[in-house]
Scaffold this motif. Structure first.
Motif, PDB file in Angstrom:
ATOM      1  N   MET A   1       0.840  -1.194   0.000  1.00  0.00           N
ATOM      2  CA  MET A   1       0.000   0.000   0.000  1.00  0.00           C
ATOM      3  C   MET A   1       0.875   1.244   0.000  1.00  0.00           C
ATOM      4  N   PRO A   2       0.768   2.083  -0.993  1.00  0.00           N
ATOM      5  CA  PRO A   2       1.580   3.306  -1.012  1.00  0.00           C
ATOM      6  C   PRO A   2       1.165   4.265   0.095  1.00  0.00           C
ATOM      7  N   ILE A   3       2.111   5.047   0.534  1.00  0.00           N
ATOM      8  CA  ILE A   3       1.819   6.064   1.543  1.00  0.00           C
ATOM      9  C   ILE A   3       1.158   7.261   0.879  1.00  0.00           C
ATOM     10  N   LYS A   4       0.021   7.648   1.398  1.00  0.00           N
ATOM     11  CA  LYS A   4      -0.640   8.891   1.005  1.00  0.00           C
ATOM     12  C   LYS A   4      -0.495   9.832   2.200  1.00  0.00           C
ATOM     13  N   LEU A   5       0.478  10.723   2.091  1.00  0.00           N
ATOM     14  CA  LEU A   5       0.928  11.489   3.248  1.00  0.00           C
ATOM     15  C   LEU A   5       0.236  12.836   3.352  1.00  0.00           C
ATOM     16  N   GLY A   6      -0.238  13.121   4.560  1.00  0.00           N
ATOM     17  CA  GLY A   6      -0.764  14.439   4.886  1.00  0.00           C
ATOM     18  C   GLY A   6       0.138  15.081   5.919  1.00  0.00           C
ATOM     19  N   ILE A   7       0.482  16.341   5.721  1.00  0.00           N
ATOM     20  CA  ILE A   7       1.408  17.038   6.604  1.00  0.00           C
ATOM     21  C   ILE A   7       0.666  18.021   7.500  1.00  0.00           C
ATOM     22  N   ILE A   8       0.889  17.926   8.794  1.00  0.00           N
ATOM     23  CA  ILE A   8       0.343  18.897   9.742  1.00  0.00           C
ATOM     24  C   ILE A   8       1.457  19.873  10.100  1.00  0.00           C
ATOM     25  N   GLY A   9       1.257  21.131   9.749  1.00  0.00           N
ATOM     26  CA  GLY A   9       2.278  22.147   9.962  1.00  0.00           C
ATOM     27  C   GLY A   9       3.096  22.352   8.700  1.00  0.00           C
ATOM     28  N   TYR A  10       2.616  23.238   7.830  1.00  0.00           N
ATOM     29  CA  TYR A  10       3.285  23.426   6.541  1.00  0.00           C
ATOM     30  C   TYR A  10       4.199  24.647   6.592  1.00  0.00           C
ATOM     31  N   GLY A  11       5.126  24.606   7.586  1.00  0.00           N
ATOM     32  CA  GLY A  11       6.147  25.646   7.681  1.00  0.00           C
ATOM     33  C   GLY A  11       7.434  25.152   7.043  1.00  0.00           C
ATOM     34  N   GLY A  12       8.561  25.568   7.609  1.00  0.00           N
ATOM     35  CA  GLY A  12       9.846  25.210   7.024  1.00  0.00           C
ATOM     36  C   GLY A  12      10.065  23.711   6.926  1.00  0.00           C
ATOM     37  N   MET A  13       9.864  22.988   8.039  1.00  0.00           N
ATOM     38  CA  MET A  13      10.073  21.547   8.023  1.00  0.00           C
ATOM     39  C   MET A  13       8.989  20.830   7.244  1.00  0.00           C
ATOM     40  N   GLY A  14       7.747  21.341   7.322  1.00  0.00           N
ATOM     41  CA  GLY A  14       6.672  20.720   6.556  1.00  0.00           C
ATOM     42  C   GLY A  14       6.958  20.759   5.063  1.00  0.00           C
ATOM     43  N   MET A  15       7.436  21.913   4.591  1.00  0.00           N
ATOM     44  CA  MET A  15       7.783  22.028   3.178  1.00  0.00           C
ATOM     45  C   MET A  15       8.992  21.170   2.828  1.00  0.00           C
ATOM     46  N   TRP A  16       9.924  21.054   3.781  1.00  0.00           N
ATOM     47  CA  TRP A  16      11.093  20.199   3.567  1.00  0.00           C
ATOM     48  C   TRP A  16      10.663  18.741   3.375  1.00  0.00           C
ATOM     49  N   HIS A  17       9.738  18.296   4.218  1.00  0.00           N
ATOM     50  CA  HIS A  17       9.226  16.925   4.086  1.00  0.00           C
ATOM     51  C   HIS A  17       8.487  16.736   2.765  1.00  0.00           C
ATOM     52  N   HIS A  18       7.712  17.726   2.365  1.00  0.00           N
ATOM     53  CA  HIS A  18       7.009  17.641   1.086  1.00  0.00           C
ATOM     54  C   HIS A  18       7.997  17.413  -0.054  1.00  0.00           C
ATOM     55  N   VAL A  27       5.558   6.789  -2.097  1.00  0.00           N
ATOM     56  CA  VAL A  27       5.214   7.836  -1.132  1.00  0.00           C
ATOM     57  C   VAL A  27       4.692   9.040  -1.898  1.00  0.00           C
ATOM     58  N   ASP A  28       3.466   9.426  -1.624  1.00  0.00           N
ATOM     59  CA  ASP A  28       2.819  10.538  -2.324  1.00  0.00           C
ATOM     60  C   ASP A  28       2.279  11.530  -1.304  1.00  0.00           C
TER      61      ASP A  28
END
Length: 347
Positions: A1-18, A27-28
């Motif tokens: 099952m592929p990861i369908k990722l939702g990010i909580i906190g779209y600041g510096g680290m959130g954008m880095w993870h994206h 991983v999507d």
């Protein structure tokens, strides 16, 4: 099952993870939630579904995994809510503000049968893995001391990381990473912790600390982090009974120095120094020393996401395990207690 990722906190680290999570196949990144409307719009412009409401975000059935990249003081509530919504949970470090909060997250993950881990990405750092491999291969013999440090020159700490109530300060920032690296490298038990925390330029949080960990096999590990160090010391210094290892920087530049057979032919002589005569600290002649390159390693931060993906699919075990996260935090709690009491804390 592929990861369908939702990010909580779209600041510096959130954008880095994206940016980095989607480099891994399977991983999507599909959505983001933030309490800041501006950051939600930034997420939308980046091609994600943007949510202003946590409830709506967690109701999104496409999201099967949540990554939390917010200030530390809200990690626990967000992680528990995500697990209760049936989502796998990845939390930025430090995972929470206390051992009790970590236990609550683990309990929620187990109850809802979801995967829970922490983004300890620096287990994949090049410099760390060179040291770890050299230690495991016995390249400098039996190790008796390890020094791990990060020195910066900026001095000031910005944003919520400069607020104690948000879980700011260097022990909860870089300290978490460096403690995790040492515990991941050394399998022995920590029996004693001593720490000193300073507020050099940032009055509300620690911006410099020294932490000493004593292991049950006699090994001593020192961690040092400072934000106002204008002439940094080497990233790593490791002493063994057969040689010395030094790593200068995060790129892993450094070397191993050992004595060769010629050393047996050289008797130590008393030498005159500006501090007076000495034999114990007389320098070894260069001809009795051999210099070796550090071992080659091949590791990348994105391997973290691949491991989470494989764990969710039942193909692997977590590399960053919840019980390891708890061990790291036990050292952090002992460090804060040691600094408060002004003495070592037995574990």
């Amino acid at each position: 099952m592929p990861i369908k990722l939702g990010i909580i906190g779209y600041g510096g680290m959130g954008m880095w993870h994206h940016k980095n999570a989607q480099k891994v196949g399977g991983v999507d990144v599909v959505a983001a939630f933030d309490i800041d409307a501006y950051q939600v719009n930034v997420a939308k412009e980046a091609g994600l579904k943007g949510y202003h409401s946590l409830d709506e975000f967690l109701k999104d059935e496409e999201i099967n995994t949540v990554l939390i990249a917010t200030p530390n003081d809200v990690h626990k509530d967000l992680a528990v809510a995500s697990a209760n919504a049936g989502k796998n949970v990845i939390v930025e470090k430090p995972v929470a503000m206390s051992m009790k909060e970590i236990d609550e997250i683990i309990e929620a993950a187990e109850k809802n049968n979801v995967v829970f881990t922490v983004h300890q990405n620096r287990r994949w750092d090049k410099d760390f893995n060179k040291v770890k491999k050299a230690v495991e291969l016995g390249m400098i013999g039996d190790v008796y001391t390890i020094e791990s440090r990060v020195h910066g020159a900026g001095g000031l700490i910005y944003g919520w990381r400069n607020k104690k109530e948000c879980g700011g300060g260097m022990l909860l920032d870089w300290g978490v990473h460096l403690i995790d690296q040492i515990l991941y490298m050394i399998p022995n038990k920590v029996v004693r912790v001593y720490a000193e925390l300073f507020s050099v330029l940032n009055k509300d949080v620690d911006d410099y600390f020294k932490l000493l960990m004593k292991f049950d096999n006699g090994l001593s590990a020192q961690i040092e982090v400072g934000t106002f160090c204008l002439k940094p010391l080497p990233r790593w210094f490791v002493g063994g009974n057969k040689g010395t290892l030094v790593v200068d920087d995060f790129e892993g530049h450094g070397e191993i120095v050992k004595l060769n057979k010629l050393a047996d032919k050289f008797d130590a002589e008393i030498v005159e120094t500006t501090a007076g005569p000495t034999r114990t600290f007389a320098p070894r002649p260069e001809e009795v020393k051999d210099h070796f390159e550090l071992p080659d390693v091949n590791s990348e931060w994105i391997e973290f996401y691949a491991n989470v993906r494989d764990t969710i699919e039942g193909k692997a075990e977590l590399i960053v395990k919840p019980d390891e996260v708890k061990k790291v935090y036990s050292i952090i709690e002992a460090a804060f207690k040691s600094n408060q009491l002004g003495k070592a804390v037995e574990l």
